[in-house]
Design an enzyme around this catalytic site. Structure first.
Site, short mmCIF file in Angstrom:
data_model
loop_
_atom_site.label_atom_id
_atom_site.label_comp_id
_atom_site.label_asym_id
_atom_site.label_seq_id
_atom_site.Cartn_x
_atom_site.Cartn_y
_atom_site.Cartn_z
N ARG A 1 0.87 -1.19 0.00
CA ARG A 1 0.00 0.00 0.00
C ARG A 1 0.90 1.22 0.00
O ARG A 1 1.82 1.34 0.81
CB ARG A 1 -0.89 -0.03 1.25
CG ARG A 1 -1.75 1.21 1.46
CD ARG A 1 -2.78 1.37 0.36
NE ARG A 1 -3.83 2.30 0.68
CZ ARG A 1 -3.74 3.62 0.61
NH1 ARG A 1 -2.61 4.20 0.26
NH2 ARG A 1 -4.78 4.38 0.90
N GLU B 1 -11.51 4.34 -4.93
CA GLU B 1 -11.57 2.87 -4.89
C GLU B 1 -12.12 2.29 -6.20
O GLU B 1 -12.97 2.89 -6.85
CB GLU B 1 -12.46 2.41 -3.73
CG GLU B 1 -11.95 2.82 -2.37
CD GLU B 1 -10.63 2.18 -2.01
OE1 GLU B 1 -10.32 1.08 -2.52
OE2 GLU B 1 -9.89 2.79 -1.21
N ARG C 1 -0.86 -5.23 4.98
CA ARG C 1 -0.15 -4.79 3.78
C ARG C 1 1.14 -4.08 4.16
O ARG C 1 1.18 -3.35 5.15
CB ARG C 1 -1.01 -3.84 2.94
CG ARG C 1 -2.28 -4.49 2.42
CD ARG C 1 -3.16 -3.51 1.68
NE ARG C 1 -3.64 -2.47 2.58
CZ ARG C 1 -4.56 -1.57 2.25
NH1 ARG C 1 -5.08 -1.55 1.02
NH2 ARG C 1 -4.95 -0.66 3.11
#
Length: 155
Positions: free
Chosen positions: A51, A59, A101
């Site tokens: 990320r 999104e 992440r």
């Protein structure tokens, strides 16, 4: 007298900053672009979901909101920049988010992808302390992109 002068000069000159250790950088190849701010990178021993630190893009696959306006464009710009390319991952203070992440500033040579997405107008600044190393740069780039009506600011 000479030693007194040397002492005075030493006291008046600013001290050289202590060399802060940079967090280790990882290198790998982007094997998948998830959206505008998330990629999968093949490292020598594993594949990591990465990320981008300090930025947020609309999104494409949000579980409750679905696809947000500009999400596909941001993902495509990201794909054009990084897909299949060798990247360097610069880590900051916090290395993982709550989803596991890896958090990173992603570099293609001398170009930081996080910053480039903001500069082009496809990402907005999203500061999450303690990862604030490049926050001032991102804020400046966002202001310039918005003023110039680049990317998602064009509409």
């Amino acid at each position: 007298m000479r030693w007194a002068l040397a002492l005075l000069v030493a006291l008046l000159l600013p001290a050289a900053p202590a060399s802060a250790e940079s967090p280790p950088a990882l290198e790998g190849v982007v094997v998948k672009v998830v959206d505008g701010d998330t990629i999968h990178v093949r490292l020598p021993d594993r594949v990591e979901k990465v990320r981008y630190i300090g930025v947020n893009t609309p999104e494409v696959h949000h579980p409750t909101r679905g696809e947000e306006p500009g999400g596909r464009q941001a993902a495509e710009v990201n794909r054009t920049l990084v897909e299949g390319r060798r990247v360097r991952l610069e880590l900051d203070v916090r290395t993982r988010d709550r989803y596991g992440r890896l958090l990173a500033y992603v570099w293609l040579g001398d170009v930081m992808v996080n910053a480039e997405l903001v500069r082009l107008g496809y990402a907005q600044v999203m500061t999450v302390p303690p990862n604030v190393r490049h926050q001032a740069l991102f804020v400046t780039l966002q202001r310039d992109a918005r003023t110039a009506r680049r990317g998602l600011w064009a509409g």
